[in-house]
Design an enzyme around this catalytic site. Structure first.
Site, PDB file in Angstrom:
ATOM      1  N   CYS A 242      -1.582   9.992   6.844  1.00 16.09           N
ATOM      2  CA  CYS A 242      -1.649   9.595   5.404  1.00 16.09           C
ATOM      3  C   CYS A 242      -2.326   8.013   5.590  1.00 16.09           C
ATOM      4  CB  CYS A 242      -0.393   9.715   4.558  1.00 16.09           C
ATOM      5  SG  CYS A 242       0.400  10.804   4.131  1.00 16.09           S
TER       6      CYS A 242
ATOM      7  N   CYS B  67      10.915  29.020  21.406  1.00 17.28           N
ATOM      8  CA  CYS B  67      11.792  29.875  21.254  1.00 17.28           C
ATOM      9  C   CYS B  67      12.176  30.756  22.666  1.00 17.28           C
ATOM     10  CB  CYS B  67      11.279  30.997  20.426  1.00 17.28           C
ATOM     11  SG  CYS B  67      10.938  30.362  18.671  1.00 17.28           S
TER      12      CYS B  67
ATOM     13  N   SER C  84       0.828  -1.124   0.011  1.00 16.49           N
ATOM     14  CA  SER C  84       0.025  -0.093   0.177  1.00 16.49           C
ATOM     15  C   SER C  84       0.701   1.193  -0.052  1.00 16.49           C
ATOM     16  CB  SER C  84      -0.787  -0.041   1.013  1.00 16.49           C
ATOM     17  OG  SER C  84      -0.200  -0.023   2.533  1.00 16.49           O
TER      18      SER C  84
ATOM     19  N   ASP D 277       4.841  10.762  10.022  1.00 17.07           N
ATOM     20  CA  ASP D 277       3.175  10.329   9.822  1.00 17.07           C
ATOM     21  C   ASP D 277       2.552  11.070  10.819  1.00 17.07           C
ATOM     22  OD1 ASP D 277       1.332  10.185   7.927  1.00 17.07           O
ATOM     23  OD2 ASP D 277       1.211   8.276   8.533  1.00 17.07           O
TER      24      ASP D 277
END
Lengths: 235, 91
Positions: A159, A217, A42, A103
């Protein structure tokens, strides 16, 4: 001539397929590939590093073979496993850039945090269905947390769940490679956020600025405690 | 004010598949209310009780509204509001 640059590539799937092919054709000196998965049928429509003959085999093993087929002299290491907090900083300390093609958002934020702490440029992307984004964070400039702030508590499609059109990860992986090439050239593509929508045929660039309340940050995040990455950190 | 809203693929189930929809409003907040009226469920995908969800970015003509006036950012006729959610996939 090979550059002194060493790239850490997290994930060996759809985004990283073009990244690795193009890095092999650059003057990068070394590549390390991190993944824990096997090639599945797949995957093949979007993971262009692999062929039918690779089904069932280790992705890092087949990815390394594909990269070396392009450039036999390239230095390539593999790490079979997931990119996890325990080893993230030691891995990054050996590299001059990280390209992330995971992913899940937990790994994306882990890569962003680790790269910021290690002061290594992070080239990241995400894609699902027909669209996605690519972003480059360099030390001292806007990071992924300036953009998306934190790992969503809601479920976000991946996905594997929603599918992705092969050319979308192909295009975004190529944009990641372009960021890497610019870093190799000594450029500093800070804060660039590319949006690609294959269905609309639209490629757009916007800018991410440092947020004054960004916890990465402003130094609030100084370690990679596991609890911060709520989902499993699959590469 | 008539503005165009760019809809990302994960939210197109709410717009009948449309990648752009028209909306009315003089501020981002008003546009979101108008979106909700025409595309129910949209507001919940964009906002929580603290404002815009942390993993959703809204751009008014390519400028992040967090660096403008956030939900009170003014919009004028012809402006574009882009919705950019965190997208996880890639492997």
């Amino acid at each position: 001539m090979s550059s002194h640059h060493r790239a850490l590539v997290v994930g060996a799937g759809g985004l990283s397929s073009p990244v690795l092919r193009l890095l092999a054709k650059s003057r990068i000196g070394h590549v390390t590939i991190v993944d824990d998965d096997l090639v599945d049928e797949s995957n093949l429509h979007r993971q262009t590093l692999y062929t039918d003959a690779d089904i069932g085999r280790s992705k890092i093993e087949r990815a390394k073979a594909a990269v070396l087929a392009i450039r036999p002299a390239l230095s390539v290491d593999t790490v079979e496993g997931r990119f996890v907090p325990d080893t993230a900083l030691s891995l990054l300390s050996e590299h001059t850039m990280v390209l992330e093609g995971a992913d899940n958002l937990a790994t994306k934020f882990l890569v962003a945090d680790a790269a910021h702490i290690a002061r290594v440029p992070a080239v990241q992307a995400g894609a699902v269905r027909w669209a996605g984004w690519a972003f480059c964070a360099v030390p001292g400039a806007a990071c992924l947390r300036c953009l998306f702030e934190d790992i969503p508590s809601d479920r976000i499609e991946t996905c594997a769940e929603a599918g992705v059109v092969g050319p979308v990860v192909g295009a975004l992986g190529a944009l990641q490679a372009a960021f890497a090439f610019r870093l190799l050239e000594g450029e500093c593509p800070q804060g660039e956020l590319w949006h690609y929508d294959a269905l609309r045929g639209a490629l757009r660039k916007t800018w991410v600025r440092r947020r004054s309340d960004c916890p990465l940050c402003n130094g609030e995040i100084q370690d990679l405690r596991v609890e911060r990455y709520t989902a499993a950190c699959a590469a | 004010m008539a503005v165009t809203v760019r809809i990302p693929t994960p939210l197109r189930t709410l717009t009948g598949g449309a990648d752009e929809v028209p909306a009315d409003g003089g501020t981002v907040a008003e546009v979101i209310e108008n979106l909700e009226a025409n595309h129910p469920g949209m507001k919940d995908r964009l906002c929580d009780d603290k404002g815009v969800r942390r993993f959703v970015n809204l751009y008014a003509n390519d400028e992040d509204i967090r660096f403008l006036d956030n939900l009170e950012t003014a919009l004028k006729d012809g402006d574009t509001l882009s919705i950019v959610p965190a997208i996880a996939g890639g492997r």
